[in-house]
Design an enzyme around this catalytic site. Sequence first.
Site, PDB file in Angstrom:
ATOM      1  N   TYR A 127       9.599   2.531   2.300  1.00  0.00           N
ATOM      2  CA  TYR A 127      10.327   1.313   2.667  1.00  0.00           C
ATOM      3  C   TYR A 127      11.819   1.438   2.383  1.00  0.00           C
ATOM      4  O   TYR A 127      12.511   0.443   2.220  1.00  0.00           O
ATOM      5  CB  TYR A 127       9.764   0.112   1.904  1.00  0.00           C
ATOM      6  CG  TYR A 127       8.353  -0.248   2.284  1.00  0.00           C
ATOM      7  CD1 TYR A 127       8.090  -1.072   3.377  1.00  0.00           C
ATOM      8  CD2 TYR A 127       7.265   0.234   1.552  1.00  0.00           C
ATOM      9  CE1 TYR A 127       6.798  -1.408   3.731  1.00  0.00           C
ATOM     10  CE2 TYR A 127       5.964  -0.102   1.891  1.00  0.00           C
ATOM     11  CZ  TYR A 127       5.741  -0.922   2.978  1.00  0.00           C
ATOM     12  OH  TYR A 127       4.459  -1.259   3.327  1.00  0.00           O
TER      13      TYR A 127
ATOM     14  N   HIS B  52       8.675   3.429   7.204  1.00  0.00           N
ATOM     15  CA  HIS B  52       8.461   2.000   7.464  1.00  0.00           C
ATOM     16  C   HIS B  52       9.764   1.238   7.688  1.00  0.00           C
ATOM     17  O   HIS B  52       9.743   0.104   8.153  1.00  0.00           O
ATOM     18  CB  HIS B  52       7.704   1.346   6.307  1.00  0.00           C
ATOM     19  CG  HIS B  52       6.278   1.777   6.201  1.00  0.00           C
ATOM     20  ND1 HIS B  52       5.528   2.174   7.286  1.00  0.00           N
ATOM     21  CD2 HIS B  52       5.441   1.847   5.122  1.00  0.00           C
ATOM     22  CE1 HIS B  52       4.308   2.483   6.889  1.00  0.00           C
ATOM     23  NE2 HIS B  52       4.232   2.295   5.587  1.00  0.00           N
TER      24      HIS B  52
ATOM     25  N   GLY C 256       0.822  -1.197   0.000  1.00  0.00           N
ATOM     26  CA  GLY C 256       0.000   0.000   0.000  1.00  0.00           C
ATOM     27  C   GLY C 256       0.858   1.248   0.000  1.00  0.00           C
ATOM     28  O   GLY C 256       0.527   2.254  -0.618  1.00  0.00           O
TER      29      GLY C 256
END
Length: 274
Positions: free
Chosen positions: A156, A162, A150
Site C-alpha cells: 500500500y 495496491h 491482508g
Amino acid sequence: MVGRRALIVLAHSERTSFNYAMKEAAAAALKKKGWEVVESDLYAMNFNPIISRKDITGKLKDPANFQYPAESVLAYKEGHLSPDIVAEQKKLEAADLVIFQFPLQWFGVPAILKGWFERVFIGEFAYTYAAMYDKGPFRSKKAVLSITTGGSGSMYSLQGIHGDMNVILWPIQSGILHFCGFQVLEPQLTYSIGHTPADARIQILEGWKKRLENIWDETPLYFAPSSLFDLNFQAGFLMKKEVQDEEKNKKFGLSVGHHLGKSIPTDNQIKARK
C-alpha cells in the site's frame, strides 16, 4: 478523561478475530481513563445495511416516486425513522469520539458498515449543503479508523502494487467522516494481520491501548477548510480564484483530493501536520 463518551463501531463477524481484540482493547483502555464507552457490534446486532422504504415508519410523501434522500430527511424531521436507525443516531449524538474498527475489504469498508453509514448518516442529521465539512453537524466530534489489512504495508506504499494507502483512505475519511464535520484523527493501520505472529499482535494491542490514553489531545488530519471555496451552487462550490492563484506556484497540492494537479502532500491521510 472524565465526562467524555466514546462509540466503537465494529464491523467484523468473529469474536476470535484480531478486529474484535482491537475493539476490546480500545474499550478497556478508554474506560481505564474514565471514558464512558458504548459499542455497536454490527454483526452481533444483525444490523440491516440495506436502505429501503422500511426505514420510514410514517406516511410517505410520494410513494409513487419514492426517493430515499428526500423521504429519509422528512422522516428524520418528523420523527418517523425506524427504531434501529434512531438508536444509532442517539449513540452518535452522545459520542465525543467514534472509533470504526474493521478489516479493509475491496479497498473500502465492509458492506455492513457502508450500509450503516447510508442508513444512519441521514441528511439534516449528519450533513446539509449549508453545513458540511468543517462546518458539519459533527464538527465538535473526533473520529478514527482502526483498520486491518491482508496485504503488507509495502503493498500500500507509493511503489506498491495496491497503490498509495492515502488515496484509498480519502473517500472514507474525507468523503464520509469529514464531510459530516468530524475531526478525523490519524488512522490506526494494522497491515498483514493474518501473517503477524502472536507476540507481535500483543505489541500491536498494547500500542493501541497506549495511544488511546491521550487520543483526545491528538492533532487531526488536515483537510482544506471550507472557507477556501465559494459555497454556493452558482459558483459551483469551486475553490476561490484568489486561493488558486496563491497555491499556483507551490510544489504540493493541499490534500489528496485537492491536489490541484500537483504532487500530493506526503501521508496527507495518514499523518497529521506537525
